[in-house]
Design a protein around this motif. Structure first.
Motif, PDB file in Angstrom:
ATOM      1  N   ASP A 138      -1.430   3.968 -15.041  1.00  0.00           N
ATOM      2  CA  ASP A 138      -0.992   2.568 -14.969  1.00  0.00           C
ATOM      3  C   ASP A 138       0.201   2.374 -14.042  1.00  0.00           C
ATOM      4  OD1 ASP A 138      -2.998   1.860 -16.656  1.00  0.00           O
ATOM      5  OD2 ASP A 138      -1.748   1.472 -18.401  1.00  0.00           O
ATOM      6  N   ALA A 139       1.183   3.266 -14.128  1.00  0.00           N
ATOM      7  CA  ALA A 139       2.374   3.134 -13.291  1.00  0.00           C
ATOM      8  C   ALA A 139       2.022   3.289 -11.817  1.00  0.00           C
ATOM      9  CB  ALA A 139       3.426   4.157 -13.692  1.00  0.00           C
ATOM     10  N   GLU A 140       1.099   4.213 -11.511  1.00  0.00           N
ATOM     11  CA  GLU A 140       0.675   4.428 -10.130  1.00  0.00           C
ATOM     12  C   GLU A 140      -0.160   3.249  -9.617  1.00  0.00           C
ATOM     13  OE1 GLU A 140       0.599   9.274 -10.818  1.00  0.00           O
ATOM     14  OE2 GLU A 140      -1.250   8.109 -10.869  1.00  0.00           O
ATOM     15  N   LEU A 141      -0.952   2.647 -10.497  1.00  0.00           N
ATOM     16  CA  LEU A 141      -1.675   1.431 -10.115  1.00  0.00           C
ATOM     17  C   LEU A 141      -0.700   0.292  -9.834  1.00  0.00           C
ATOM     18  CD1 LEU A 141      -4.708   1.499 -12.575  1.00  0.00           C
ATOM     19  CD2 LEU A 141      -4.840   1.503 -10.078  1.00  0.00           C
ATOM     20  N   LEU A 142       0.403   0.266 -10.575  1.00  0.00           N
ATOM     21  CA  LEU A 142       1.428  -0.742 -10.335  1.00  0.00           C
ATOM     22  C   LEU A 142       2.029  -0.547  -8.942  1.00  0.00           C
ATOM     23  CD1 LEU A 142       2.586  -3.082 -12.053  1.00  0.00           C
ATOM     24  CD2 LEU A 142       4.469  -1.569 -12.675  1.00  0.00           C
ATOM     25  N   PHE A 143       2.242   0.708  -8.551  1.00  0.00           N
ATOM     26  CA  PHE A 143       2.717   1.019  -7.194  1.00  0.00           C
ATOM     27  C   PHE A 143       1.724   0.509  -6.159  1.00  0.00           C
ATOM     28  CE2 PHE A 143       2.378   4.035  -3.593  1.00  0.00           C
ATOM     29  CZ  PHE A 143       3.627   3.866  -3.015  1.00  0.00           C
ATOM     30  N   LEU A 144       0.428   0.757  -6.392  1.00  0.00           N
ATOM     31  CA  LEU A 144      -0.599   0.356  -5.443  1.00  0.00           C
ATOM     32  C   LEU A 144      -0.687  -1.171  -5.327  1.00  0.00           C
ATOM     33  CD1 LEU A 144      -2.857   1.755  -3.688  1.00  0.00           C
ATOM     34  CD2 LEU A 144      -4.437   1.105  -5.526  1.00  0.00           C
ATOM     35  N   ILE A 145      -0.684  -1.855  -6.462  1.00  0.00           N
ATOM     36  CA  ILE A 145      -0.752  -3.317  -6.442  1.00  0.00           C
ATOM     37  C   ILE A 145       0.512  -3.902  -5.817  1.00  0.00           C
ATOM     38  CG2 ILE A 145      -0.818  -5.380  -7.905  1.00  0.00           C
ATOM     39  CD1 ILE A 145      -2.560  -3.747  -9.867  1.00  0.00           C
ATOM     40  N   GLY A 146       1.671  -3.290  -6.125  1.00  0.00           N
ATOM     41  CA  GLY A 146       2.931  -3.742  -5.543  1.00  0.00           C
ATOM     42  C   GLY A 146       2.931  -3.639  -4.026  1.00  0.00           C
ATOM     43  N   ARG A 147       2.266  -2.610  -3.497  1.00  0.00           N
ATOM     44  CA  ARG A 147       2.152  -2.471  -2.039  1.00  0.00           C
ATOM     45  C   ARG A 147       1.426  -3.681  -1.446  1.00  0.00           C
ATOM     46  NH1 ARG A 147      -0.486   0.354   0.563  1.00  0.00           N
ATOM     47  NH2 ARG A 147       0.921   1.063   2.202  1.00  0.00           N
ATOM     48  N   GLU A 148       0.332  -4.082  -2.078  1.00  0.00           N
ATOM     49  CA  GLU A 148      -0.429  -5.220  -1.553  1.00  0.00           C
ATOM     50  C   GLU A 148       0.362  -6.516  -1.680  1.00  0.00           C
ATOM     51  OE1 GLU A 148      -3.055  -4.788   0.228  1.00  0.00           O
ATOM     52  OE2 GLU A 148      -2.915  -2.640  -0.215  1.00  0.00           O
ATOM     53  N   LEU A 149       1.086  -6.669  -2.778  1.00  0.00           N
ATOM     54  CA  LEU A 149       1.941  -7.847  -2.917  1.00  0.00           C
ATOM     55  C   LEU A 149       3.036  -7.830  -1.852  1.00  0.00           C
ATOM     56  CD1 LEU A 149       2.343  -8.110  -6.800  1.00  0.00           C
ATOM     57  CD2 LEU A 149       0.894  -9.502  -5.314  1.00  0.00           C
ATOM     58  N   GLY A 150       3.483  -6.634  -1.477  1.00  0.00           N
ATOM     59  CA  GLY A 150       4.474  -6.513  -0.407  1.00  0.00           C
ATOM     60  C   GLY A 150       3.932  -7.028   0.916  1.00  0.00           C
ATOM     61  N   HIS A 151       2.656  -6.743   1.189  1.00  0.00           N
ATOM     62  CA  HIS A 151       2.031  -7.289   2.409  1.00  0.00           C
ATOM     63  C   HIS A 151       2.011  -8.810   2.362  1.00  0.00           C
ATOM     64  CE1 HIS A 151       0.888  -3.612   4.332  1.00  0.00           C
ATOM     65  NE2 HIS A 151       0.051  -3.227   3.389  1.00  0.00           N
ATOM     66  N   ILE A 152       1.708  -9.366   1.196  1.00  0.00           N
ATOM     67  CA  ILE A 152       1.684 -10.821   1.060  1.00  0.00           C
ATOM     68  C   ILE A 152       3.086 -11.385   1.234  1.00  0.00           C
ATOM     69  CG2 ILE A 152       1.283 -12.736  -0.548  1.00  0.00           C
ATOM     70  CD1 ILE A 152      -0.954 -11.042  -1.812  1.00  0.00           C
ATOM     71  N   LYS A 153       4.047 -10.788   0.560  1.00  0.00           N
ATOM     72  CA  LYS A 153       5.430 -11.279   0.591  1.00  0.00           C
ATOM     73  C   LYS A 153       6.003 -11.213   2.003  1.00  0.00           C
ATOM     74  CE  LYS A 153       9.629 -10.773  -2.262  1.00  0.00           C
ATOM     75  NZ  LYS A 153       9.500 -11.975  -3.112  1.00  0.00           N
ATOM     76  N   SER A 154       5.605 -10.204   2.763  1.00  0.00           N
ATOM     77  CA  SER A 154       6.119 -10.030   4.130  1.00  0.00           C
ATOM     78  C   SER A 154       5.282 -10.767   5.172  1.00  0.00           C
ATOM     79  CB  SER A 154       6.176  -8.540   4.485  1.00  0.00           C
ATOM     80  OG  SER A 154       7.154  -7.883   3.714  1.00  0.00           O
ATOM     81  N   ASN A 155       4.297 -11.535   4.715  1.00  0.00           N
ATOM     82  CA  ASN A 155       3.479 -12.334   5.633  1.00  0.00           C
ATOM     83  C   ASN A 155       2.686 -11.467   6.606  1.00  0.00           C
ATOM     84  OD1 ASN A 155       2.607 -14.945   6.242  1.00  0.00           O
ATOM     85  ND2 ASN A 155       3.981 -15.142   7.977  1.00  0.00           N
TER      86      ASN A 155
END
Length: 312
Positions: free
Chosen positions: A122-139
């Motif tokens: 679960d924690a590693e999936l959170l890392f993976l999902i957070g990466r994609e949200l980072g792409h969104i946040k950074s446009n």
């Protein structure tokens, strides 16, 4: 299901604070490359976003609160940590490897592989999902969609111009793919800020690199650090040149160990801990909002926290 960990909400996190300099520098070069503005407009005119959304949502299973609540809760948790009010749609794609991508400028869709769900905790999936949200946040999403669809775009240009079009020049292709790979360094930092555990990020890299399941746990975080630190003696300009060379080929990401090396360097510099310790300040909200997405911003913000738009 692992023990619930309390993670800090980074409600005052600015994209430029965790953005990797390779990302910013290569983006600046890309935006100065002849033909990008025309290519972007043509891409939007051709309906590439709709095509990719149909592709992402028409052949994959959507994750919801009702069908896979434990996975959907990870998405909600990641959005909470990064203070992102818009919750993207989440889909699972049949793929043995650990992969993920984000599509859609208006309708945000995150797709993760079945291999990621099978191999990551679960924690590693959170890392993976957070990466994609980072792409969104950074446009990053629009340019990354263009990079992911180079073959389709090239074919469209060829069909429209009867094979003689030169809109997608080789320098533009190389600049786009080079930035595409450099943007992954920023996404890794966003993933770490989401899971808030360097060991989790490191173990994610070990699994992403392809360690067989029967050897999980045998290669330690210290092993990865020792291997990653071998790249520390390389000057940043040399890493830049190496990844620029790789940009000419099919590999969609920078080498995993180089990504780990860059993330460890950021941690060792104290930047990760510094961002975790920043306390949220009462915002001074602009009455007009971001010109791009209308998200409220503070008067001294350089970038929109929601979409990454450069405000000044």
């Amino acid at each position: 299901m692992e023990t619930k960990k309390t993670r800090k909400t980074l409600s005052h996190l600015y994209t430029y604070e965790y953005e990797h300099p390779f990302d910013r520098d290569s983006l600046d070069r890309l935006e100065r490359t002849r033909g990008l503005e025309m290519l972007t407009q043509r891409t939007l005119d051709w309906g590439l976003e709709k095509y990719l959304l149909i592709k992402a949502t028409g052949d994959n299973i959507q994750v919801t609160q009702s069908n896979i609540p434990e996975l959907y809760e990870l998405l909600l948790e990641a959005c909470r940590i990064l203070a992102m009010p818009e919750i993207p749609e989440l889909y699972i794609q049949l793929e043995d490897k650990i992969t993920s991508f984000t599509s859609g400028e208006k309708r945000r869709v995150i797709v993760i592989s079945s291999g990621a769900v099978d191999l990551l905790n679960d924690a590693e999936l959170l890392f993976l999902i957070g990466r994609e949200l980072g792409h969104i946040k950074s446009n990053h999403v629009l340019y990354r969609m263009m990079a992911d669809s180079l073959k389709v775009i090239t074919q469209l240009i060829s069909d429209v111009t009867l094979g003689v079009g030169n809109l997608l020049s080789m320098p533009l292709q190389i600049a786009l793919m080079h930035w595409y790979r450099m943007s992954e360094f920023t996404a890794d930092r966003a993933g770490l800020l989401t899971c808030q555990d360097p060991d989790v990020a490191a173990n994610s890299f070990i699994k992403i690199a392809g360690l067989p399941v029967k050897y999980h746990g045998r290669v330690t975080v210290d092993d990865l650090k020792r291997q990653a630190h071998k790249f520390d003696n390389l000057k940043e300009s040399n890493i830049d040149k190496l990844i620029r060379f790789v940009a000419s080929y099919e590999n969609p990401q920078p080498f995993t160990i180089i990504r780990a090396s860059q993330l460890f360097r950021w941690i060792d510099a104290g930047e990760y801990e510094r961002l975790l310790k920043i306390e949220s300040a009462p915002p001074q909200i602009s009455p007009t909002g971001c010109p791009n997405c209308k998200f409220p911003f503070e008067e001294d913000d350089m970038f929109c926290q929601q979409c990454g738009y450069r405000l000044r």
